[in-house]
Each structure stands twice: as structure tokens, then as C-alpha cells.
Design a protein around this motif. Structure first.
Motif, PDB file in Angstrom:
ATOM      1  N   LYS A 109       0.827  -1.216   0.000  1.00  0.00           N
ATOM      2  CA  LYS A 109       0.000   0.000   0.000  1.00  0.00           C
ATOM      3  C   LYS A 109       0.859   1.263   0.000  1.00  0.00           C
ATOM      4  O   LYS A 109       0.352   2.358   0.226  1.00  0.00           O
ATOM      5  CB  LYS A 109      -0.908   0.003   1.231  1.00  0.00           C
ATOM      6  CG  LYS A 109      -1.851  -1.176   1.305  1.00  0.00           C
ATOM      7  CD  LYS A 109      -2.615  -1.178   2.600  1.00  0.00           C
ATOM      8  CE  LYS A 109      -3.466  -2.425   2.730  1.00  0.00           C
ATOM      9  NZ  LYS A 109      -4.142  -2.493   4.025  1.00  0.00           N
ATOM     10  N   THR A 111       3.042   4.532  -1.085  1.00  0.00           N
ATOM     11  CA  THR A 111       2.705   5.587  -2.043  1.00  0.00           C
ATOM     12  C   THR A 111       3.534   5.497  -3.327  1.00  0.00           C
ATOM     13  O   THR A 111       3.141   6.074  -4.336  1.00  0.00           O
ATOM     14  CB  THR A 111       2.917   6.981  -1.407  1.00  0.00           C
ATOM     15  OG1 THR A 111       4.278   7.094  -0.968  1.00  0.00           O
ATOM     16  CG2 THR A 111       1.979   7.193  -0.225  1.00  0.00           C
ATOM     17  N   ARG A 116       5.581  -0.754  -4.217  1.00  0.00           N
ATOM     18  CA  ARG A 116       4.446  -1.687  -4.238  1.00  0.00           C
ATOM     19  C   ARG A 116       4.765  -2.885  -5.129  1.00  0.00           C
ATOM     20  O   ARG A 116       4.511  -4.032  -4.765  1.00  0.00           O
ATOM     21  CB  ARG A 116       3.177  -0.992  -4.734  1.00  0.00           C
ATOM     22  CG  ARG A 116       2.626   0.053  -3.785  1.00  0.00           C
ATOM     23  CD  ARG A 116       1.218   0.498  -4.171  1.00  0.00           C
ATOM     24  NE  ARG A 116       1.073   0.989  -5.532  1.00  0.00           N
ATOM     25  CZ  ARG A 116       1.308   2.232  -5.942  1.00  0.00           C
ATOM     26  NH1 ARG A 116       1.743   3.143  -5.074  1.00  0.00           N
ATOM     27  NH2 ARG A 116       1.116   2.581  -7.197  1.00  0.00           N
ATOM     28  N   PRO A 145      -4.726  -6.688  -0.185  1.00  0.00           N
ATOM     29  CA  PRO A 145      -3.989  -5.638  -0.897  1.00  0.00           C
ATOM     30  C   PRO A 145      -3.444  -6.114  -2.247  1.00  0.00           C
ATOM     31  O   PRO A 145      -3.344  -5.314  -3.181  1.00  0.00           O
ATOM     32  CB  PRO A 145      -2.857  -5.249   0.058  1.00  0.00           C
ATOM     33  CG  PRO A 145      -2.735  -6.370   1.020  1.00  0.00           C
ATOM     34  CD  PRO A 145      -4.088  -7.011   1.101  1.00  0.00           C
ATOM     35  N   SER A 148      -6.395  -5.831  -4.558  1.00  0.00           N
ATOM     36  CA  SER A 148      -6.640  -4.410  -4.826  1.00  0.00           C
ATOM     37  C   SER A 148      -5.615  -3.862  -5.826  1.00  0.00           C
ATOM     38  O   SER A 148      -5.976  -3.145  -6.767  1.00  0.00           O
ATOM     39  CB  SER A 148      -6.587  -3.620  -3.523  1.00  0.00           C
ATOM     40  OG  SER A 148      -6.708  -2.247  -3.779  1.00  0.00           O
ATOM     41  N   ASN A 149      -4.348  -4.209  -5.627  1.00  0.00           N
ATOM     42  CA  ASN A 149      -3.308  -3.749  -6.557  1.00  0.00           C
ATOM     43  C   ASN A 149      -3.528  -4.323  -7.949  1.00  0.00           C
ATOM     44  O   ASN A 149      -3.321  -3.630  -8.945  1.00  0.00           O
ATOM     45  CB  ASN A 149      -1.918  -4.127  -6.048  1.00  0.00           C
ATOM     46  CG  ASN A 149      -1.471  -3.282  -4.879  1.00  0.00           C
ATOM     47  OD1 ASN A 149      -2.177  -2.381  -4.444  1.00  0.00           O
ATOM     48  ND2 ASN A 149      -0.305  -3.579  -4.348  1.00  0.00           N
ATOM     49  N   ASP A 153      -4.716  -0.780  -9.354  1.00  0.00           N
ATOM     50  CA  ASP A 153      -3.533   0.081  -9.287  1.00  0.00           C
ATOM     51  C   ASP A 153      -3.320   0.753 -10.644  1.00  0.00           C
ATOM     52  O   ASP A 153      -3.434   0.105 -11.686  1.00  0.00           O
ATOM     53  CB  ASP A 153      -2.284  -0.734  -8.913  1.00  0.00           C
ATOM     54  CG  ASP A 153      -1.166   0.160  -8.404  1.00  0.00           C
ATOM     55  OD1 ASP A 153      -0.971   0.190  -7.177  1.00  0.00           O
ATOM     56  OD2 ASP A 153      -0.498   0.830  -9.219  1.00  0.00           O
TER      57      ASP A 153
END
Length: 182
Positions: A109, A111, A116, A145, A148-149, A153
Motif C-alpha cells: 500500500k 505511495t 508496491r 492488498p 486491490s493492486n 492500481d
């Protein structure tokens, strides 16, 4: 990429070329033995100790690292090093026991897209053909995560690395940790 340090492959080749097994082994003097052991120790790395040091950095808030002059490129280098260490299945499993798995999953996660992506790549290495680490990542909610990525992303490299980690994570998953994309 050239690695710093001794040329272990060259040392092995030299040793094999100069040892044909026809002569008896030479006993080292205490002085030679001490020199040899010191030379070997100076070129050895305590992998668990180093993984703990990397874990400490991963646990440090991003703002604190930045204030100390640690750049995202430095973090990527640490993740590269961590990946080399966890290629050994025992070290991959040890990452959780030394407290490094959760901070690594936190980097999913981060920035910075490169961090990532690198974190997902390390997760892939940890879980690939490793049911114990697969279970640990699932128990630490590492799937969310990654998913989600993969699905949202903006960086294509992050999405690709996340897909690789997901693929390795669910390939040999045990019952009770089923995943469905449909």
C-alpha cells in the motif's frame, strides 16, 4: 548485475583444480586455521540478523525514513536484498517469525509504485511452492492488498507483480482459504 564480495564460484573451481585426491590432506597450523576462519567470517552474512534489520526499516514510518535521508530507491534495494534472502524456503518461513511479513505486506500500500511492485515480487518469492508461507500470508490478510493492486492500481507493473503473487499464493492453497475471481 555484478555482485560485490568474493567470487565463490571461482574459489570452488580453483579448489577443485588443485585437489585431485591423490595426496593426503594437509593439517593446518593453528595460525592458518585462525586466519582462514576469520577470512570466512568476514565474508559471511548472518541472514536472520540482516532480515531483522530490514524488518526494522520496514516498520519505520515513511516520513521518518525520509527525514533520515532514506529514499524510495533505498527501500527498493532493501526489498531486493530481502528477496534474495527469502529465496530459501526456511528464510521465507522465518520472515513471519521475526516480524517481517506484516510490514512487507504493508508495503503493498506504499505511495511509491516501484515499492508496491517490489513488495509484490517479494511476496511471490515467499509464497511460491511454500504452503506454510501461503497460509501465513492469507492469515495476515495479504490477499486483499494484492487483489486491490491487481484490480485497480494505476501502474501496470504493480498490477502485473500483484497478479504473479496472487497466482503463487492460491496455486496450492489449503481448504478453507478458497478464492474466486468469478
Amino acid at each position: 548485475m555484478a555482485k560485490d564480495g568474493p567470487n565463490w564460484d571461482g574459489l570452488l573451481k580453483w579448489s577443485l583444480a588443485h585437489s585431485d585426491g591423490t595426496s593426503s590432506n594437509r593439517n593446518l597450523s593453528e595460525e592458518d586455521r585462525k586466519w582462514f576462519l576469520e577470512a570466512m567470517q568476514s565474508q559471511s552474512v548472518d541472514v536472520v540478523k540482516r532480515m531483522k534489520e530490514i524488518t526494522l526499516v520496514m516498520q519505520t514510518p515513511e516520513q521518518v525514513l525520509e527525514s533520515q535521508g532514506v529514499t524510495p530507491a533505498d527501500i527498493e534495494d532493501l526489498l531486493d536484498e530481502l528477496q534474495e534472502h527469502v529465496e530459501a524456503i526456511d528464510m521465507a518461513n522465518d520472515l513471519h517469525s521475526i516480524g517481517g511479513l506484516v510490514p512487507l505486506l504493508g508495503y503493498l500500500k506504499n505511495t511509491h509504485a516501484n515499492i508496491r511492485a517490489k513488495a509484490a515480487e517479494v511476496v511471490t518469492t515467499i509464497v511460491q511452492n511454500n504452503p506454510r508461507s501461503q497460509q501465513l500470508v492469507m492469515e495476515a490478510n495479504g490477499f486483499e492488498p494484492l487483489l486491490s493492486n491487481f484490480t485497480s492500481d494505476p501502474d501496470v507493473t504493480v498490477r502485473t507483480k500483484a497478479l504473479g503473487a496472487i497466482s503463487s499464493l492460491i496455486r496450492h492453497n489449503k481448504p478453507g482459504y478458497s478464492c474466486s475471481f468469478v
